[in-house]
Design a protein around this motif. Structure first.
Motif, PDB file in Angstrom:
ATOM      1  N   UNK A  50       5.913 -34.518  57.104  1.00  0.00           N
ATOM      2  CA  UNK A  50       6.246 -33.090  57.045  1.00  0.00           C
ATOM      3  C   UNK A  50       5.105 -32.239  57.600  1.00  0.00           C
ATOM      4  N   UNK A  51       3.879 -32.563  57.209  1.00  0.00           N
ATOM      5  CA  UNK A  51       2.727 -31.803  57.679  1.00  0.00           C
ATOM      6  C   UNK A  51       2.530 -31.959  59.182  1.00  0.00           C
ATOM      7  N   UNK A  52       2.733 -33.175  59.677  1.00  0.00           N
ATOM      8  CA  UNK A  52       2.598 -33.399  61.115  1.00  0.00           C
ATOM      9  C   UNK A  52       3.636 -32.595  61.895  1.00  0.00           C
ATOM     10  N   UNK A  53       4.851 -32.551  61.366  1.00  0.00           N
ATOM     11  CA  UNK A  53       5.910 -31.784  62.030  1.00  0.00           C
ATOM     12  C   UNK A  53       5.584 -30.292  62.016  1.00  0.00           C
ATOM     13  N   UNK A  54       5.078 -29.826  60.881  1.00  0.00           N
ATOM     14  CA  UNK A  54       4.728 -28.412  60.754  1.00  0.00           C
ATOM     15  C   UNK A  54       3.580 -28.048  61.688  1.00  0.00           C
ATOM     16  N   UNK A  55       2.587 -28.921  61.775  1.00  0.00           N
ATOM     17  CA  UNK A  55       1.426 -28.651  62.623  1.00  0.00           C
ATOM     18  C   UNK A  55       1.815 -28.586  64.096  1.00  0.00           C
ATOM     19  N   UNK A  56       2.808 -29.376  64.490  1.00  0.00           N
ATOM     20  CA  UNK A  56       3.179 -29.463  65.904  1.00  0.00           C
ATOM     21  C   UNK A  56       3.795 -28.182  66.452  1.00  0.00           C
ATOM     22  N   UNK A  57       4.260 -27.301  65.571  1.00  0.00           N
ATOM     23  CA  UNK A  57       4.921 -26.076  66.049  1.00  0.00           C
ATOM     24  C   UNK A  57       4.081 -24.821  65.808  1.00  0.00           C
ATOM     25  N   UNK A  58       2.855 -24.990  65.317  1.00  0.00           N
ATOM     26  CA  UNK A  58       1.990 -23.838  65.083  1.00  0.00           C
ATOM     27  C   UNK A  58       1.343 -23.425  66.402  1.00  0.00           C
TER      28      UNK A  58
END
Length: 363
Positions: free
Chosen positions: A130-138
């Motif tokens: 989840x964190x990796x997915x969130x980081x990828x769109x910041x």
């Protein structure tokens, strides 16, 4: 996460007949032609099979020791299913969607504890995704989003530590605790705390093959620390091209902080380092940042974004950084606390551990 790289590599090879340890079962619904790999910790077994109707069967060409560790690695899945050869046979009923957590596993207490480890860590690993997915769109210029993400990452580190430490505490006789301690917690603990946690495990676990290798590593590190005495001097250039020597800080407590702009855990840790710097910078304490970057622009941008106000140096050679080689840095973030006489008095101080140690010595 670094767990798979500690023990296993995905390799294929034929296995001879007359095997002494059998692992069989089914993983459904496996994709047609999906591969399953069977490897041992010591590399003596390297086998693979194409799943047919989800079923598989592996055999070793020798009788393993009761504490030998093995892994099933399902193609397309990031984490392995860990097994221990205390019994001659292991039978598994699994599901591809929840791998490495199985529906049922029959194969001895140690293997059952390995499953307990997988189940305990499953929500933590899901959080990583989840964190990796969130980081990828910041967006790179969205400072508010990055700050919010760092807060979540800090909370995650706390959750991981609490989950891992609780498992180790409640499973002192499990080889899974040894695997978790070395794979997930080692880089998050000080050397002294890691050694204490290792010592809290049952003597049989510490005397296992993997346990003996960790004990030897701890012993070697302690001997090297005792022999080293004084921190090894080095020199590199700061962002303006000025040469800076570690020895120029003699007379102060200095934290040698190895990091890089591309290192997510480093960037997550930086707010803790910044807080410690501002709290103790007027108490004969400073920091020397050593970057394992190759791109000078990325390095300088990260310094500005993370507000790293202390001296920064780099030779822009990435993992080949000469200072990192000198200090045998194999993972970042990593740091070494040096006293005014140039003696290393602590290392790998992260999160609250850094501020706690500084509070002890800078009263």
């Amino acid at each position: 996460m670094r767990t798979v790289s500690i023990l296993f590599s995905i390799l294929t090879a034929a296995t001879a007949a007359n095997a002494q340890f059998t692992v069989s079962g089914s993983i459904a619904p496996a994709q047609e032609g999906q591969k399953l790999y069977f490897v041992s910790e010591d590399g003596n077994t390297r086998d693979s099979s194409v799943l047919k109707d989800g079923r598989f069967s592996f055999k070793t060409a020798y009788k393993p020791a009761p504490d030998d560790m093995f892994a099933l690695i399902l193609e397309g899945k990031q984490y392995p299913m860990l097994l221990v050869s205390e019994n001659n046979e292991v039978e598994i009923q699994g599901d591809a969607g929840s791998f490495p957590v199985a529906k049922t596993v029959k194969g001895g207490q140690q293997t059952e504890w390995m499953q307990a480890y997988h189940k305990t860590m499953e929500p933590v690993l899901n959080k990583v995704k989840e964190l990796n997915s969130e980081a990828s769109v910041i967006s790179g210029d969205d400072e508010a989003a990055k700050a919010a993400f760092r807060a979540k990452a800090t909370d995650f580190e706390t959750e991981l530590m609490n989950t891992g430490m609780n498992f180790v505490k409640t499973h002192p006789k499990a080889q899974a605790s040894l695997f978790l301690l070395y794979g997930e917690l080692k880089d998050r603990l000080t050397e002294d705390e890691f050694s204490r946690q290792f010592g809290s495990l049952d003597v049989k676990v510490r005397n296992s093959k993997f346990g003996r290798s960790i004990a030897a590593e701890i012993s070697s590190a302690n001997a090297e620390k005792a022999d080293a005495g004084t921190a090894k001097d080095f020199e590199q250039k700061d962002p303006k091209g000025k040469t800076v020597k570690l020895s120029s800080f003699r007379g102060k407590y200095v934290l040698i902080d190895f990091w890089a702009s591309w290192c997510g855990p480093c960037r997550q840790e930086n707010p803790n380092v910044v807080a410690a710097y501002h709290k103790f910078k007027n108490k004969n304490f400073t920091i020397l940042g050593v970057s394992l970057d190759k791109s000078k622009s990325a390095w300088l941008e990260a310094i500005e974004q993370d507000r790293l106000e202390w001296t920064q140096v780099s030779d822009l050679q990435g993992w080949a950084n000469a200072a990192a080689q000198l200090y045998r840095v194999q993972g970042i973030p990593q740091n070494f606390l040096v006293d005014p006489n140039g003696k290393i008095i602590a290392s790998n101080l992260r999160g609250r551990a850094l501020e706690k140690k500084l509070a002890e010595i800078l009263k």
